[in-house]
Every structure is written in structure tokens, then in C-alpha cells.
Motif scaffolding. Structure first.
Motif, PDB file in Angstrom:
ATOM      1  N   LEU A  23     -37.303 102.999  -1.531  1.00 31.90           N
ATOM      2  CA  LEU A  23     -36.500 103.514  -2.635  1.00 31.90           C
ATOM      3  C   LEU A  23     -35.061 103.737  -2.210  1.00 31.90           C
ATOM      4  O   LEU A  23     -34.119 103.389  -2.940  1.00 31.90           O
ATOM      5  CB  LEU A  23     -37.103 104.822  -3.155  1.00 31.90           C
ATOM      6  N   ALA A  24     -34.864 104.318  -1.027  1.00 35.66           N
ATOM      7  CA  ALA A  24     -33.510 104.547  -0.531  1.00 35.66           C
ATOM      8  C   ALA A  24     -32.764 103.225  -0.358  1.00 35.66           C
ATOM      9  O   ALA A  24     -31.579 103.126  -0.693  1.00 35.66           O
ATOM     10  CB  ALA A  24     -33.563 105.309   0.795  1.00 35.66           C
ATOM     11  N   LEU A  25     -33.456 102.215   0.150  1.00 36.81           N
ATOM     12  CA  LEU A  25     -32.826 100.904   0.320  1.00 36.81           C
ATOM     13  C   LEU A  25     -32.441 100.298  -1.027  1.00 36.81           C
ATOM     14  O   LEU A  25     -31.344  99.752  -1.185  1.00 36.81           O
ATOM     15  CB  LEU A  25     -33.770  99.966   1.078  1.00 36.81           C
ATOM     16  N   MET A  26     -33.322 100.409  -2.016  1.00 39.05           N
ATOM     17  CA  MET A  26     -33.032  99.863  -3.341  1.00 39.05           C
ATOM     18  C   MET A  26     -31.850 100.577  -3.982  1.00 39.05           C
ATOM     19  O   MET A  26     -30.973  99.941  -4.581  1.00 39.05           O
ATOM     20  CB  MET A  26     -34.274  99.979  -4.222  1.00 39.05           C
ATOM     21  N   ILE A  27     -31.821 101.899  -3.854  1.00 36.04           N
ATOM     22  CA  ILE A  27     -30.690 102.662  -4.420  1.00 36.04           C
ATOM     23  C   ILE A  27     -29.386 102.236  -3.769  1.00 36.04           C
ATOM     24  O   ILE A  27     -28.368 102.030  -4.439  1.00 36.04           O
ATOM     25  CB  ILE A  27     -30.913 104.173  -4.204  1.00 36.04           C
ATOM     26  N   PHE A  28     -29.406 102.107  -2.455  1.00 32.86           N
ATOM     27  CA  PHE A  28     -28.192 101.730  -1.723  1.00 32.86           C
ATOM     28  C   PHE A  28     -27.696 100.359  -2.160  1.00 32.86           C
ATOM     29  O   PHE A  28     -26.502 100.165  -2.410  1.00 32.86           O
ATOM     30  CB  PHE A  28     -28.485 101.750  -0.221  1.00 32.86           C
ATOM     31  N   PHE A  69     -25.757 101.827   5.349  1.00 29.26           N
ATOM     32  CA  PHE A  69     -27.097 102.276   4.964  1.00 29.26           C
ATOM     33  C   PHE A  69     -27.634 103.310   5.938  1.00 29.26           C
ATOM     34  O   PHE A  69     -28.253 104.305   5.531  1.00 29.26           O
ATOM     35  CB  PHE A  69     -28.048 101.074   4.895  1.00 29.26           C
ATOM     36  N   VAL A  70     -27.400 103.100   7.239  1.00 27.56           N
ATOM     37  CA  VAL A  70     -27.862 104.072   8.239  1.00 27.56           C
ATOM     38  C   VAL A  70     -27.170 105.415   8.020  1.00 27.56           C
ATOM     39  O   VAL A  70     -27.806 106.483   8.082  1.00 27.56           O
ATOM     40  CB  VAL A  70     -27.609 103.542   9.659  1.00 27.56           C
ATOM     41  N   ASP A  71     -25.862 105.383   7.729  1.00 28.90           N
ATOM     42  CA  ASP A  71     -25.133 106.628   7.457  1.00 28.90           C
ATOM     43  C   ASP A  71     -25.674 107.316   6.206  1.00 28.90           C
ATOM     44  O   ASP A  71     -25.843 108.543   6.170  1.00 28.90           O
ATOM     45  CB  ASP A  71     -23.644 106.341   7.297  1.00 28.90           C
ATOM     46  N   PHE A  72     -25.932 106.519   5.154  1.00 24.29           N
ATOM     47  CA  PHE A  72     -26.474 107.079   3.919  1.00 24.29           C
ATOM     48  C   PHE A  72     -27.842 107.691   4.144  1.00 24.29           C
ATOM     49  O   PHE A  72     -28.133 108.808   3.683  1.00 24.29           O
ATOM     50  CB  PHE A  72     -26.551 105.979   2.857  1.00 24.29           C
ATOM     51  N   LEU A  73     -28.696 106.994   4.886  1.00 15.78           N
ATOM     52  CA  LEU A  73     -30.046 107.485   5.134  1.00 15.78           C
ATOM     53  C   LEU A  73     -30.014 108.747   5.988  1.00 15.78           C
ATOM     54  O   LEU A  73     -30.740 109.714   5.718  1.00 15.78           O
ATOM     55  CB  LEU A  73     -30.871 106.397   5.824  1.00 15.78           C
ATOM     56  N   GLY A  74     -29.157 108.756   7.015  1.00 16.47           N
ATOM     57  CA  GLY A  74     -29.049 109.956   7.842  1.00 16.47           C
ATOM     58  C   GLY A  74     -28.551 111.151   7.053  1.00 16.47           C
ATOM     59  O   GLY A  74     -29.058 112.268   7.211  1.00 16.47           O
ATOM     60  N   GLY A  75     -27.559 110.915   6.185  1.00 19.82           N
ATOM     61  CA  GLY A  75     -27.074 112.004   5.350  1.00 19.82           C
ATOM     62  C   GLY A  75     -28.130 112.507   4.385  1.00 19.82           C
ATOM     63  O   GLY A  75     -28.263 113.716   4.166  1.00 19.82           O
ATOM     64  N   ALA A  76     -28.899 111.578   3.796  1.00 21.18           N
ATOM     65  CA  ALA A  76     -29.949 111.970   2.849  1.00 21.18           C
ATOM     66  C   ALA A  76     -31.013 112.819   3.535  1.00 21.18           C
ATOM     67  O   ALA A  76     -31.509 113.798   2.973  1.00 21.18           O
ATOM     68  CB  ALA A  76     -30.580 110.731   2.226  1.00 21.18           C
ATOM     69  N   ILE A  77     -31.361 112.467   4.776  1.00 15.48           N
ATOM     70  CA  ILE A  77     -32.359 113.250   5.519  1.00 15.48           C
ATOM     71  C   ILE A  77     -31.838 114.662   5.782  1.00 15.48           C
ATOM     72  O   ILE A  77     -32.597 115.643   5.721  1.00 15.48           O
ATOM     73  CB  ILE A  77     -32.706 112.538   6.839  1.00 15.48           C
ATOM     74  N   ARG A  78     -30.539 114.784   6.024  1.00 17.95           N
ATOM     75  CA  ARG A  78     -29.942 116.106   6.256  1.00 17.95           C
ATOM     76  C   ARG A  78     -29.640 116.839   4.957  1.00 17.95           C
ATOM     77  O   ARG A  78     -29.228 118.004   4.988  1.00 17.95           O
ATOM     78  CB  ARG A  78     -28.649 115.971   7.053  1.00 17.95           C
TER      79      ARG A  78
END
Length: 342
Positions: A23-28, A69-78
Motif C-alpha cells: 500500500l505504501a508503495l502504491m501511494i508513493f 521511497f525509503v525516506d517516505f517509508l522511514g518517515g511513515a514508520i516514525r
């Protein structure tokens, strides 16, 4: 048994973690292919090219897509989704302020769906093919086919004509404006702080929005419960209980209802997740000011950071709700977790 249940839980958690990642990948990806420059949207048409380029650099929009994407995913986890492109405020802070309103509405809606849908489904199965069953099926069909915003408007019109003192807008009356509780769930906050007048007022404001939002779910749960009750009534062990003279009430509520609870519980999990994102119409009709309507506004304004956060948070609720439902179903019917562990 404990090891089997733990394995069942781990399988579920791993599967849902994969769902969130996809889902995170699709949103990005969708956010990057939407027409329009996020930096230009944030700064407005009067900003200079230098200002736009500076903001693009701050937002990392010029970095390679995998790094973004890695930055977005890391931020979302935090829990960091960046700043809103429209208001400039942290998206997480805005969501935290709006989410309790929608969450309270959805929770009350689920209570109404469960307390009305399951008993009506049981009664429809108990008096199958009777006039009472026919009426309930018509009510169910109306509830499923009629959109929730139409129910909301009808309730408002009915209140304006017959219940002139009943609140139809907002979450609290003006007398309690400015009240803030520890959770943001006004009914719960009123009880926790000893302000039962506020809790009662919040419940009055919740009544119509929750009923309008619950009508479709009531119809679905009622039909599914009826079908499950009728199907399980034909099982050999149920026929055996009836042949031994066990009262129909005991057979219905002690045995049949437990067996038939799996299908309604599955629907409840799906409804909870969908209501979080789809309550925006009812929120707009009743001026509720919640998370769902803010998500729609963010889409219309192309506030990409907020849109991504709203979708991801909604997906998170979907995962958590279905994980809880899977655990409950596994406890009710151990055959399911045993079957999946093989």
C-alpha cells in the motif's frame, strides 16, 4: 495449542505487514505520477522559480525515486509525514487532531450495526419465510441500496420538522464549546472527567450521523446472519440437539449464534476499515469536521503529503481491524487456525 495460536498470529502479522508495504508503495507511486509540482502547489503561482527549486530540494523531490521511497517509508514508520502543502503544518499533528472525531463516529456506528444487525438477522432466521421475515428483508434491501448521505439528509429533515430541539450539526452544543479531553473522544472524555452533561450532549450529536452511517452495515449484517443461521440449522449436531428436546432458545443463542458469528464478524472488520475512509459524506452533511472529510479536502486541493498520510492511516486501521477479527474468529472456531497452520 498455544504454539499453534502463536504461529497463526505470526502468519497474520506477516501477511498484513506485506499489505501495508505494498500500500505504501502504491501511494508513493500514485503521488509521483499525479500532474502538478508539489513544491509549486505548496508555494502558489506567485512564487519564483528559485523558491520552487529550493523547496523541491528541501522536500527531496530531486533525489532518485528509490531514495525518496525509503525516506517516505522511514518517515511513515516514525509517524512523520512531512508538512501539509496547503497549511504548512505537520500532517501528523493535523491527523491527530481530526482522527478522534471520525474514530468516535465509526465506533458508535459499529455498536449500532452490531446491536441491531445481529438480533434482527437471528429473528429473521427464527421466523423464516414469515411476514416478519419478509419485512426485515425489505428493510435490509433498502439499507444496503440507499446511500448513507441520503439517510443523513432525511434524518436532518425529519429532525427539523419533528425534533426541533435535536442537534443536527457539529459534535457539541455551543454551551460546551472549547471543551477538550484527554482522548478527543467526547463521550469518553465526558465520562472520564465527570462531565456527564457533556457526554450526554455528545451522544445526542452522534445519534443521527451514526445511524445514517450504520444503515448499510445493518442491512448487510442482518442478511449475512440470517443466511448463516439458516445454513447451520441444517447441521447434524444441531438437528441432534433439537431431537433431544433442547429448547429452541438454547439451541439458537448458545450454539447456532456462536457458529454463525464468524461471517458477521468478518463484515464488521471490513466495515470498520471502510468507514474510517468513507465517512466523509456523512461528516460533511453534519459538519462533523473529522479525519475522513479532511482527507477528501486534501484530495481536492492536491495536498499530496496529507493524501498519502490519510490513505496510509486508513490502511493501518484496515490491517489492525482485520487482525483483531482474525484473532477473535480463531478463538471462536479453532478449526480455522488449525487448518491454516498445516
Amino acid at each position: 495449542m498455544a504454539a499453534g495460536f502463536l504461529e497463526f498470529m505470526l502468519r497474520r502479522v506477516a501477511g498484513f505487514a506485506g499489505v501495508l508495504l505494498v500500500l505504501a508503495l502504491m501511494i508513493f507511486v500514485l503521488a509521483r505520477v499525479v500532474p502538478g509540482d508539489p513544491a509549486r502547489i505548496a508555494l502558489g503561482p506567485t512564487a519564483s522559480a528559485e523558491q520552487v527549486e529550493q523547496l523541491r530540494d528541501e522536500m527531496g523531490l530531486d533525489d532518485p525515486l528509490p531514495m525518496q521511497f525509503v525516506d517516505f517509508l522511514g518517515g511513515a514508520i516514525r509517524g512523520d509525514f512531512g508538512n501539509s502543502l496547503i497549511s504548512g503544518q505537520p500532517v501528523a499533528q493535523e491527523i491527530a487532531a481530526l482522527l478522534p472525531a471520525t474514530l468516535e463516529l465509526v465506533l458508535v456506528t459499529l455498536v449500532i450495526m452490531l446491536t441491531l444487525g445481529v438480533p434482527l438477522g437471528v429473528l429473521a432466521a427464527r421466523y423464516r419465510n414469515s411476514a416478519f421475515d419478509a419485512v426485515l428483508r425489505i428493510v435490509s434491501l433498502v439499507g444496503v441500496t440507499m446511500p448513507s448521505f441520503l439517510f443523513a439528509i432525511l434524518l436532518q429533515l425529519g429532525a427539523a420538522y419533528w425534533l426541533t430541539d435535536w442537534p443536527i450539526l457539529g459534535r457539541l452544543s455551543r454551551d460546551f464549546a472549547g471543551f477538550e479531553g484527554p482522548t478527543g473522544l467526547l463521550v469518553l472524555d465526558g465520562v472520564l472527567t465527570g462531565r456527564f452533561d457533556i457526554a450526554a450532549d455528545a451522544l445526542r450529536h452522534l445519534a443521527f450521523p451514526a445511524i445514517a452511517l450504520a444503515m448499510s452495515g445493518i442491512g448487510q449484517i442482518m442478511r449475512i446472519t440470517r443466511s448463516a443461521m439458516i445454513e447451520h440449522r441444517r447441521r447434524d449436531h444441531v438437528q441432534t440437539l433439537r431431537s433431544f428436546g433442547v429448547p429452541a432458545r438454547v439451541v439458537t443463542f448458545r450454539y447456532l449464534l456462536k457458529l454463525s458469528a464468524i461471517a458477521p464478524l468478518t463484515i464488521m472488520g471490513l466495515e470498520f476499515a471502510s468507514l474510517i475512509g468513507n465517512a466523509f459524506v456523512v461528516e460533511m452533511v453534519f459538519s462533523w469536521g473529522g479525519f475522513a472529510s479532511a482527507g477528501l479536502e486534501a484530495i481536492l486541493q492536491k495536498d499530496l503529503n496529507t493524501v498519502m498520510a490519510v490513505v496510509l492511516v486508513s490502511g493501518g486501521f484496515f490491517v489492525v481491524a482485520n487482525l483483531v477479527i482474525d484473532v477473535v474468529i480463531g478463538l471462536i472456531d479453532p478449526r480455522i487456525r488449525i487448518k491454516e497452520s498445516r
